[in-house]
Design an enzyme around this catalytic site. Structure first.
Site, PDB file in Angstrom:
ATOM      1  N   SER A  97     -25.642  93.677  63.578  1.00 21.92           N
ATOM      2  CA  SER A  97     -25.430  94.662  64.631  1.00 21.92           C
ATOM      3  C   SER A  97     -23.811  94.147  64.365  1.00 21.92           C
ATOM      4  O   SER A  97     -23.485  92.633  63.795  1.00 21.92           O
ATOM      5  CB  SER A  97     -25.387  94.878  65.543  1.00 21.92           C
ATOM      6  OG  SER A  97     -24.437  95.723  66.567  1.00 21.92           O
TER       7      SER A  97
ATOM      8  N   TYR B 103     -27.370  91.759  74.706  1.00 24.19           N
ATOM      9  CA  TYR B 103     -27.864  92.496  72.739  1.00 24.19           C
ATOM     10  C   TYR B 103     -26.966  92.101  71.937  1.00 24.19           C
ATOM     11  O   TYR B 103     -26.937  91.873  70.814  1.00 24.19           O
ATOM     12  CB  TYR B 103     -27.216  94.461  72.286  1.00 24.19           C
ATOM     13  CG  TYR B 103     -27.264  94.514  71.295  1.00 24.19           C
ATOM     14  CD1 TYR B 103     -28.720  95.387  71.368  1.00 24.19           C
ATOM     15  CD2 TYR B 103     -26.264  94.669  70.338  1.00 24.19           C
ATOM     16  CE1 TYR B 103     -28.907  95.844  70.012  1.00 24.19           C
ATOM     17  CE2 TYR B 103     -26.087  95.777  69.150  1.00 24.19           C
ATOM     18  CZ  TYR B 103     -28.038  96.305  69.336  1.00 24.19           C
ATOM     19  OH  TYR B 103     -28.190  96.825  68.209  1.00 24.19           O
TER      20      TYR B 103
END
Length: 257
Positions: A153, A166
């Site tokens: 990501s 995250y």
């Protein structure tokens, strides 16, 4: 000069999180390239089964299997997945691993993130890919050929909208990828990741409204739109077909940094 082998037709690809979005797009693309498939899902078995039926209807000479696997569960669950792979496909591991299954609950403020949430996010996004790679590498070593692609990501480089838990999981994933790439390149196994940002039609970002008012708002993206799962699949397939590329994290973000 050594013979170049970038052929993925006839290979077995394990795609995790294949019940929708990026995972399903990767499965379709690899199937079109001639690979057989092992697909995992967690809570949406019906969607994974529908995908398998859709692809099987196109070519019944190749095998597709569907497996329920909890990436946030115990290591024994993933070990069982590989035992099932051998039963279904006749080999103890995949030739291609696409570790796509992920988890990301949006909690921007560190003060609001429970320790349990932090730990679960790392189990799904970092521990599970580690275990999948650990279980996949022995078969790849025996044949001197393998492709491992992690789905990371933009959060790995400090961006994203979900929170530090995250970001930590995805940064760890990219660091692990680079380490493994260095150690396995001479053995015929490549490790890379694709790092998407703001991909629509997924569980994390179903539509543009989901990111309105955040750093990932469409008005902040230079290309002026969300990405689509097929664009992630394009990069994954390229990495599988390009054995000269390893240790790379490819930011797929529409120009967002």
């Amino acid at each position: 000069m050594a013979k170049v082998d970038n052929e993925i037709s006839g290979r077995l690809a394990l795609v995790t999180g294949a019940s929708g979005g990026i995972g399903a797009a990767c499965a379709r693309d690899l199937w079109q390239q001639g690979a057989s498939l092992a697909l995992t899902c967690h809570k949406n078995r019906a969607a994974a089964d529908a995908l398998a039926q859709e692809l099987s209807a196109q070519d019944q000479t190749r095998k597709i299997s569907v497996h329920v696997a909890d990436m946030g569960g115990l290591a024994a669950g993933l070990q069982q997945l590989f035992l099932d792979l051998e039963v279904e496909h006749g080999q103890p591991g995949p030739d291609i691993l696409v570790a796509n299954a992920g988890y990301g609950r949006r909690i921007p403020n560190i003060l609001d993130i429970p320790l349990e949430e932090f730990e679960y996010t790392l189990r799904v996004n970092l521990q599970a890919p580690f275990l999948l790679a650990q279980l996949s590498v022995p078969h790849m070593l025996r044949q001197g050929w393998g492709r491992v692609v992690f789905v990371s990501s933009i959060a790995a480089i400090g961006g994203g909208i979900n929170g530090c838990h995250y970001a930590a999981s995805k940064a760890g994933l990219t660091g692990m990828m680079k380490n493994l790439a260095n150690k396995h390149a001479h053995l015929g196994i490549t490790f890379n990741d694709v790092a998407p940002a703001m991909i629509g039609d997924t569980g994390l970002i179903p539509d543009e409204k989901t990111v309105e008012g955040t750093a990932g708002d469409v008005k902040n993206i230079p290309v002026g739109r969300l990405g689509v799962p097929q664009e992630c699949a394009n990069v994954v397939t390229m990495l599988c077909k390009t054995g000269y590329m390893t240790g790379q994290s490819i930011l797929l973000s529409g120009g967002l940094k």
